[in-house]
Design an enzyme around this catalytic site. Structure first.
Site, PDB file in Angstrom:
ATOM      1  N   ASP A  58     -38.689 -15.718  54.434  1.00  0.00           N
ATOM      2  CA  ASP A  58     -39.078 -16.727  55.415  1.00  0.00           C
ATOM      3  C   ASP A  58     -37.986 -16.945  56.454  1.00  0.00           C
ATOM      4  O   ASP A  58     -36.853 -16.474  56.301  1.00  0.00           O
ATOM      5  CB  ASP A  58     -39.364 -18.057  54.715  1.00  0.00           C
ATOM      6  CG  ASP A  58     -40.599 -18.009  53.832  1.00  0.00           C
ATOM      7  OD1 ASP A  58     -41.528 -17.253  54.171  1.00  0.00           O
ATOM      8  OD2 ASP A  58     -40.631 -18.722  52.813  1.00  0.00           O
ATOM      9  N   TYR A 116     -31.945 -12.998  43.392  1.00  0.00           N
ATOM     10  CA  TYR A 116     -31.714 -13.993  44.441  1.00  0.00           C
ATOM     11  C   TYR A 116     -30.496 -14.841  44.091  1.00  0.00           C
ATOM     12  O   TYR A 116     -30.226 -15.110  42.918  1.00  0.00           O
ATOM     13  CB  TYR A 116     -32.919 -14.929  44.590  1.00  0.00           C
ATOM     14  CG  TYR A 116     -34.087 -14.332  45.325  1.00  0.00           C
ATOM     15  CD1 TYR A 116     -34.167 -14.393  46.715  1.00  0.00           C
ATOM     16  CD2 TYR A 116     -35.118 -13.704  44.629  1.00  0.00           C
ATOM     17  CE1 TYR A 116     -35.249 -13.850  47.394  1.00  0.00           C
ATOM     18  CE2 TYR A 116     -36.207 -13.153  45.299  1.00  0.00           C
ATOM     19  CZ  TYR A 116     -36.263 -13.241  46.681  1.00  0.00           C
ATOM     20  OH  TYR A 116     -37.335 -12.698  47.352  1.00  0.00           O
TER      21      TYR A 116
END
EC number: 5.4.99.12
Length: 265
Positions: A58, A116
């Site tokens: 994003d 992540y």
């Protein structure tokens, strides 16, 4: 794909998500990572190039080791897809590695693991030097409580409580292999390794962990939140600034390099 004419390449790239409106190309022409990369690849290939990414990110989300594949009829040496492409990329994106791969390789579907890191600054005043590089809270955090809560994420579970409303994943059930939370020099690092992640999943998890660390949510409440399987009772989504895609796992036969996480991160 006509393998006699086309080659499939896999590239690993790093980018500063704060400079782009996410990964995916958009009709209104706003700057995105995919649009910039495909423009640069086309300059080297001498033809239009379409890319497929391991995982879309994003607006504001960074990557230290994103993986992309593309097909081309252009016969170019490996360095052309690294140095050559980098010469045509805007600031904020860099190709780290390139490798010709088997024609059946798929950056998304062959990935069996993703890594992540969320970098969080915990300080009374937000450092201007960390803006866009780390998330921030002025709250004092109990790292021990946060670590206990993070440990509850490990395993195969329904993560609907951390799923964005617009998430397109077919199933909310994912497997987290590792969830480590550490702190040093005022920076909290959450490292997650899983088979796949839902839209906003890591940011939603961090939002809930900040609630735990600040005393607004107990470890038991965090466990109950997971079991609720509902986003309605969960804390807000945390800011994108501190989120980094740090690696993608592939079968060894493909030879895809997964770089180490940079020391500065």
């Amino acid at each position: 794909m006509d393998t006699a004419q086309k080659q499939r390449w896999a590239i690993t790239l790093s980018y500063d998500g704060s400079r782009f409106y996410g990964w995916q190309k958009q009709a209104d022409g706003v700057p995105t990572v995919q649009a910039a990369l495909e423009t640069a690849l086309a300059q080297i290939a001498g033809e239009a190039v379409s890319t497929t990414v391991a995982g879309r990110t994003d607006t504001g989300v960074h990557a230290t080791a994103q993986v992309v594949h593309f097909d081309t009829t252009a016969a170019r040496p490996q360095q052309a897809w690294v140095r050559g492409v980098n010469a045509h990329l805007p600031e904020g994106i860099a190709v780290l590695h390139a490798r010709q791969v088997a024609p059946e390789f798929h950056a998304r579907f062959d990935a069996y693991g993703r890594h992540y890191r969320y970098l969080l600054e915990s300080a009374p005043v937000r450092s201007p030097l960390l803006k866009n590089r780390a998330g921030w809270t002025h709250l004092k955090l109990d790292i021990g409580q946060m670590r206990q809560a993070a440990a509850l994420l490990v395993g195969e579970q329904d993560f609907s409580s951390f799923r964005a409303a617009e998430c397109q994943a077919k199933s909310p059930v994912k497997t987290i292999y590792r969830a480590d939370l550490t702190q040093s020099s005022g920076l909290v690092r959450l490292d997650l390794h899983g088979n796949a992640f839902l839209h906003h999943m890591v940011r939603n998890i961090m939002g809930a962990l900040v609630y735990v660390g600040s005393g607004r949510l107990s470890v038991e409440g965090f466990a109950a939140l997971i079991q609720e399987r509902s986003r309605l009772k969960a804390p807000p989504t945390f800011m994108p600034d501190g989120l980094y895609l740090t690696g993608v796992d592939y079968p060894e036969a493909y030879g895809i390099i997964r770089p180490q996480i940079p020391e500065w991160l």
